[in-house]
Scaffold this motif. Structure first.
Motif, short mmCIF file in Angstrom:
data_model
loop_
_atom_site.label_atom_id
_atom_site.label_comp_id
_atom_site.label_asym_id
_atom_site.label_seq_id
_atom_site.Cartn_x
_atom_site.Cartn_y
_atom_site.Cartn_z
N ASP A 141 -20.24 42.64 20.79
CA ASP A 141 -18.92 42.12 20.59
C ASP A 141 -17.80 42.61 21.49
N SER A 148 -10.38 39.41 15.36
CA SER A 148 -10.89 38.18 15.55
C SER A 148 -12.38 38.20 14.63
N SER A 149 -12.22 37.11 13.75
CA SER A 149 -13.32 36.71 12.60
C SER A 149 -14.72 36.39 13.53
N ASN A 150 -14.44 35.69 14.60
CA ASN A 150 -15.37 35.20 15.44
C ASN A 150 -15.31 35.82 16.93
N LYS A 151 -15.78 37.18 17.04
CA LYS A 151 -15.39 37.84 18.15
C LYS A 151 -16.18 37.26 19.49
N PRO A 152 -15.69 37.03 20.55
CA PRO A 152 -16.41 36.74 21.44
C PRO A 152 -17.40 37.80 22.16
N LYS A 153 -18.25 37.50 22.89
CA LYS A 153 -19.32 38.31 23.24
C LYS A 153 -19.06 38.72 24.80
#
Length: 232
Positions: A141, A148-153
């Motif tokens: 992460d 963020s609920s959808n964390k970029p990688k």
């Protein structure tokens, strides 16, 4: 290319024998008729049969003329590829031993053609580069997006270091060390990125293998389809 004439002579003899026997039977049946009204039946049936047999024999020989040179070439290339071509291994020793074990189990080619220290990269017909996965996770992460609920990688440093090593190993082999008539298999249980793949993506007779179960079939395919080299 040397071709055996024995199968063709046997086939020719059999074809002639079939025509002779068919002709003898037809003439005998025709001469032995007791009723003139049967003449038309015999002429129609028997001689049509003879014509069909003759046509079949002609078609057979036409097919043999077209197919046999192709079949002879295929069999000669396959036999030569499995009997004479050599394999050079480089990279992770454990993976190399695993592939050699699979080759011995399959009995596809002679051990001396791949398990011989005198085989060099320059002389080998097929080069197999083994790159072992040395990272646990390729991505993590991104800490810059904590809410963020959808964390970029982002890539892990471990994966980045492994990619650099893999890129160097592939570049060392492909950068002028192989000729076009040599095949290359890059075998790895890790995940190569576009940059690493681009080093061999445009090269002929080159493949990337990620699963051990596939590699013997890829070895067979490359050894038997390589173009001639070294004065073959």
């Amino acid at each position: 290319m040397k071709q055996s004439k024995h199968p063709r002579l046997i086939a020719l003899a059999l074809s002639i024998a079939v025509l002779i026997v068919a002709g003898i039977i037809a003439v005998t049946m025709y001469k032995c008729q007791l009723f003139n009204e049967g003449t038309a039946v015999y002429e129609t049936f028997i001689f049509t049969t003879i014509a069909a047999i003759a046509g079949g024999v002609a078609a057979f020989w036409a097919g043999m003329t077209v197919a046999k040179p192709l079949l002879d070439t295929y069999l000669e290339r396959t036999g030569y590829g499995l009997a004479k071509r050599t394999i050079y291994f480089q990279g992770d020793e454990e993976q190399v031993l695993r592939i050699k074990k699979d080759l011995r189990t399959s009995n596809l080619i002679k051990a001396e053609n791949y398990d011989n220290p005198r085989i060099s990269l320059a002389d080998a017909d097929l080069v197999i580069l083994c790159i072992r996965k040395e990272y646990e996770s390729a991505e993590k992460d991104n800490p810059d997006f904590p809410q963020s609920s959808n964390k970029p990688k982002i890539r892990t440093s471990e994966y980045t270091g492994w990619l650099e090593s893999a890129h160097h190993q592939i570049d060392t082999i492909t950068n002028g060390r192989l000729v076009d008539s040599q095949a290359l298999i890059v075998f790895t249980d890790g995940w190569l990125d576009y940059k690493a793949k681009s080093l061999f993506a445009q090269r002929s007779f080159t493949t990337l293998v990620n699963t051990p179960g596939r590699i013997v079939s890829d070895i067979h395919s490359l050894l038997t389809t390589l173009p001639p080299r070294n004065g073959e």
